[in-house]
Motif scaffolding. Structure first.
Motif, PDB file in Angstrom:
ATOM      1  N   SER A 171       6.078  -6.262   5.678  1.00 50.84           N
ATOM      2  CA  SER A 171       7.045  -6.878   4.759  1.00 50.84           C
ATOM      3  C   SER A 171       7.641  -5.879   3.774  1.00 50.84           C
ATOM      4  N   CYS A 172       7.127  -4.636   3.739  1.00 54.14           N
ATOM      5  CA  CYS A 172       7.752  -3.617   2.884  1.00 54.14           C
ATOM      6  C   CYS A 172       8.975  -3.021   3.570  1.00 54.14           C
ATOM      7  N   THR A 173       9.198  -3.397   4.837  1.00 56.19           N
ATOM      8  CA  THR A 173      10.297  -2.809   5.595  1.00 56.19           C
ATOM      9  C   THR A 173      11.251  -3.908   6.063  1.00 56.19           C
ATOM     10  N   ASN A 216       3.752   2.541   6.976  1.00 54.73           N
ATOM     11  CA  ASN A 216       2.662   3.069   7.789  1.00 54.73           C
ATOM     12  C   ASN A 216       1.352   2.294   7.735  1.00 54.73           C
ATOM     13  N   CYS A 217       1.043   1.598   6.618  1.00 53.02           N
ATOM     14  CA  CYS A 217      -0.341   1.156   6.438  1.00 53.02           C
ATOM     15  C   CYS A 217      -0.609  -0.279   6.874  1.00 53.02           C
ATOM     16  N   GLY A 218       0.408  -1.130   6.894  1.00 53.55           N
ATOM     17  CA  GLY A 218       0.197  -2.514   7.340  1.00 53.55           C
ATOM     18  C   GLY A 218      -0.483  -3.423   6.326  1.00 53.55           C
ATOM     19  N   ALA A 219      -0.767  -2.943   5.105  1.00 52.34           N
ATOM     20  CA  ALA A 219      -1.394  -3.809   4.097  1.00 52.34           C
ATOM     21  C   ALA A 219      -0.473  -4.982   3.753  1.00 52.34           C
ATOM     22  N   CYS A 220       0.826  -4.793   3.966  1.00 45.77           N
ATOM     23  CA  CYS A 220       1.837  -5.773   3.586  1.00 45.77           C
ATOM     24  C   CYS A 220       2.159  -6.757   4.721  1.00 45.77           C
ATOM     25  N   THR A 221       1.333  -6.774   5.774  1.00 43.42           N
ATOM     26  CA  THR A 221       1.650  -7.590   6.957  1.00 43.42           C
ATOM     27  C   THR A 221       1.712  -9.084   6.638  1.00 43.42           C
ATOM     28  N   GLY A 237       0.797  -1.220   0.000  1.00 41.47           N
ATOM     29  CA  GLY A 237       0.000   0.000   0.000  1.00 41.47           C
ATOM     30  C   GLY A 237       0.822   1.257   0.000  1.00 41.47           C
ATOM     31  N   CYS A 238       1.322   1.631   1.171  1.00 41.17           N
ATOM     32  CA  CYS A 238       1.906   2.965   1.319  1.00 41.17           C
ATOM     33  C   CYS A 238       3.366   3.026   0.924  1.00 41.17           C
ATOM     34  N   ASP A 239       4.081   1.918   1.101  1.00 41.04           N
ATOM     35  CA  ASP A 239       5.517   1.894   0.821  1.00 41.04           C
ATOM     36  C   ASP A 239       6.309   2.675   1.868  1.00 41.04           C
TER      37      ASP A 239
HETATM   38  S1  FES Z   1       3.082  -1.164   2.297  1.00 44.78           S
HETATM   39 FE1  FES Z   1       2.250   0.113   3.861  1.00 44.78          FE
HETATM   40  S2  FES Z   1       3.256  -0.645   5.641  1.00 44.78           S
HETATM   41 FE2  FES Z   1       4.085  -1.865   4.088  1.00 44.78          FE
END
Ligand code: FES
Ligand SMILES: Cc1cc2nc3c(=O)[nH]c(=O)nc-3n(C[C@H](O)[C@H](O)[C@H](O)COP(=O)(O)OP(=O)(O)OC[C@H]3O[C@@H](n4cnc5c(N)ncnc54)[C@H](O)[C@@H]3O)c2cc1C
Ligand code: FES
Lengths: 298, 161
Positions: B58-60, B43-48, B38-40
């Motif tokens: 998982s984006c981090t 912040n958003c947690g869509a990638c959990t 989502g946010c890259d």
């Molecule tokens: S894409 Fe939004 S927190 Fe990972």
């Protein structure tokens, strides 16, 4: 899509190997702990390390939270959630648990480490302020062995520390538990860095404040210690008037940046309010109070 | 760099650049597009996803960091053609509108219910505080997780090899 620039990747399997790798690759190499400060900066191309030395396999050596002979020891790879969930922290070093509730969110707290929080030296980072209040020091190890640095002397500027490029931070130590402590933060939205935040640790002598320490973040170019405010408190009987005088002094001791998180005057006002709140709660806790925090204090 | 990752119970191997993020490894290298991106900006947690059983963004995380470790994605907590109890809860209690945040919400909620099978509303709110939803206003997501808890939420689903 945000992608870091290219780098080489190494995995250290011991603290000694991490130091060797840091020496071999020179100052363009960086340690990678939880990655939750470094990777976002690399994605934004604000950091371009040539080599990352991943230390997550050192969990066995560097992931711990325990009290040894009255000294609290927190390993560099302790995750934020380890501090938050530690019974000894909640009971005796309560401001650390207070601060952790305000740091990011549970997902970030599963990855982000205590060592990374210190070494990143973001002036808005919460844990260094809380550890300054506790009078803590960190232990760093390099090719010439170990040395300690007081947390209040660790940051030498924004994102700059007294840690040498070939040194690794191994743990933080708190020499004596406070009788009462508290941490408060104002953030623009849940999980954000501080507009202003501060922690207070108190040592009481019967009805008097024997010693008090205050660590602040978000209100200067590094983590700050409010020494003059501490002086106002020392040796006095705690009451509202005293807190207000200390708060006013602390507000003058900071030098808040003018940024999206607020104007300097607004942040100074926050410090005025937060010192009073934190003192009230720390004193109440020192007297055995266990009341829950108000909604905005979490 | 050659990495081996246990993804949803299956050993997966690939040659990856060290800078590849785990979310892109999961979606692009492995083709598991249930994990959203989502946010890259962390912040958003869509990638959990779960890394060794803990929910993380998982984006981090670098894909190479998962080398030799276990990753569970939304595909790994979903029993084939059926719906897991959490998914049923989201259907019963209208826990999604556009659905973009849902895989992340379910991964976070799965980890919560594994540790705390009967969470309070406050515990649910705290647990999902790193997962943003732009549609629902969260109330129905909380109800969905409560529904699953009440019906004895299952945890990890055994995945057929
Ligand atoms: S894409 Fe939004 S927190 Fe990972
Ligand atoms: C969405 C989000 C919100 C956040 N909100 C907050 C917040 O509200 N308050 C707050 O305080 N923090 C916040 N953080 C930061 C979070 O606390 C980080 O996890 C932490 O600052 C860094 O820890 P890390 O292990 O991820 O460090 P890394 O990113 O791995 O490393 C950071 C730096 O420290 C160096 N380093 C790491 N470990 C060591 C070591 N042992 N010795 C020497 N150098 C080392 C690295 O080389 C790097 O330069 C947030 C992060 C995110 C992603
Ligand atoms: S349902 Fe649309 S973002 Fe949550």
């Amino acid at each position: 899509m945000q992608v870091p620039a290219q780098f080489d990747y190494e995995v250290a399997t011991s603290v000694e190997e991490a130091i060797e790798l840091l020496q071999r690759h020179g100052p363009e190499a960086r340690l990678l702990a939880g990655g939750h400060s470094l990777i976002p900066m690399m994605k934004l191309r604000l950091a371009f390390p040539e080599v990352l030395i991943d230390i997550h396999e050192l969990d066995g050596d560097l992931r711990f939270v325990r009290e040894d002979d009255g000294t609290l020891r927190v390993g560099a790879l302790a995750r934020h959630k380890d501090l938050l969930e530690s019974p000894v922290v909640r009971e005796r070093y309560t401001l650390l648990a207070d601060a952790e509730k305000f740091i990011a969110d549970p997902l970030v707290r599963n990855m982000g480490t205590v060592g990374g929080s210190f070494a990143h030296a973001d002036p808005s980072e919460d844990l260094p302020a809380a550890f300054v209040a506790l009078g803590a020091e960190v232990v760093v190890r390099g090719p010439n062995g170990e040395r300690t640095i007081a947390v209040e002397d660790l940051a030498t500027g924004p994102f700059e520390t007294a840690i040498e490029p070939d040194e690794i931070l191994t743990e933080a130590r708190v020499p004596r538990a406070p009788h009462g402590s508290s941490y408060f933060k104002v953030e623009r939205r849940a999980g954000d860095y501080a507009s202003a935040a501060l922690g207070v640790a108190l040592w009481m002598n019967e009805e008097e404040i024997e010693d008090a320490r205050i660590g602040m973040c978000g209100v200067g170019s590094t983590t700050l210690r409010a020494r003059e405010a501490e002086e106002v408190l020392r040796g006095q009987k705690p009451d509202e008037e005293l807190y207000k005088r200390a708060a006013e002094r602390a507000a003058q001791e900071c030098d808040p940046p003018d940024d999206a998180r607020g104007t300097p005057e607004y942040k100074r006002d926050l410090v005025r309010v937060l010192v009073v709140r934190a003192m009230e709660q720390a004193v109440s806790r020192a007297r055995g109070g266990t009341e829950d925090r108000t909604a905005d204090g979490r | 760099m050659r990495i081996q990752v246990n993804v949803n119970g299956e050993m997966r191997e690939a040659d990856v650049e060290p800078r590849l993020l785990l979310v892109h490894f999961i979606r692009d290298t492995l083709g598991l597009t249930g994990t959203h991106w989502g946010c890259d900006t962390s912040n958003c947690g869509a990638c959990t996803v779960h890394l060794d059983g803990e929910p993380v963004k998982s984006c981090t995380v670098l894909a190479v960091r998962a080398n030799g470790h276990e990753v569970t994605t939304i595909e790994g907590v979903t029993p084939g053609a059926d719906l897991s109890l959490l998914q049923q809860g989201f259907r019963e209690e209208h826990g999604l509108q556009c659905g973009f945040c849902t895989p992340g919400m379910i991964m976070t909620a799965t980890a919560l219910l594994e540790r705390t099978p009967r969470p309070t509303e406050d515990e649910i709110r705290e647990a999902i505080s790193g997962n943003l939803c732009r549609c629902t206003g969260y109330q129905y997501i909380i109800k969905s997780i409560e529904w699953a808890a009440k019906h004895g939420a299952p945890t990890r689903v055994e995945v057929m090899p």
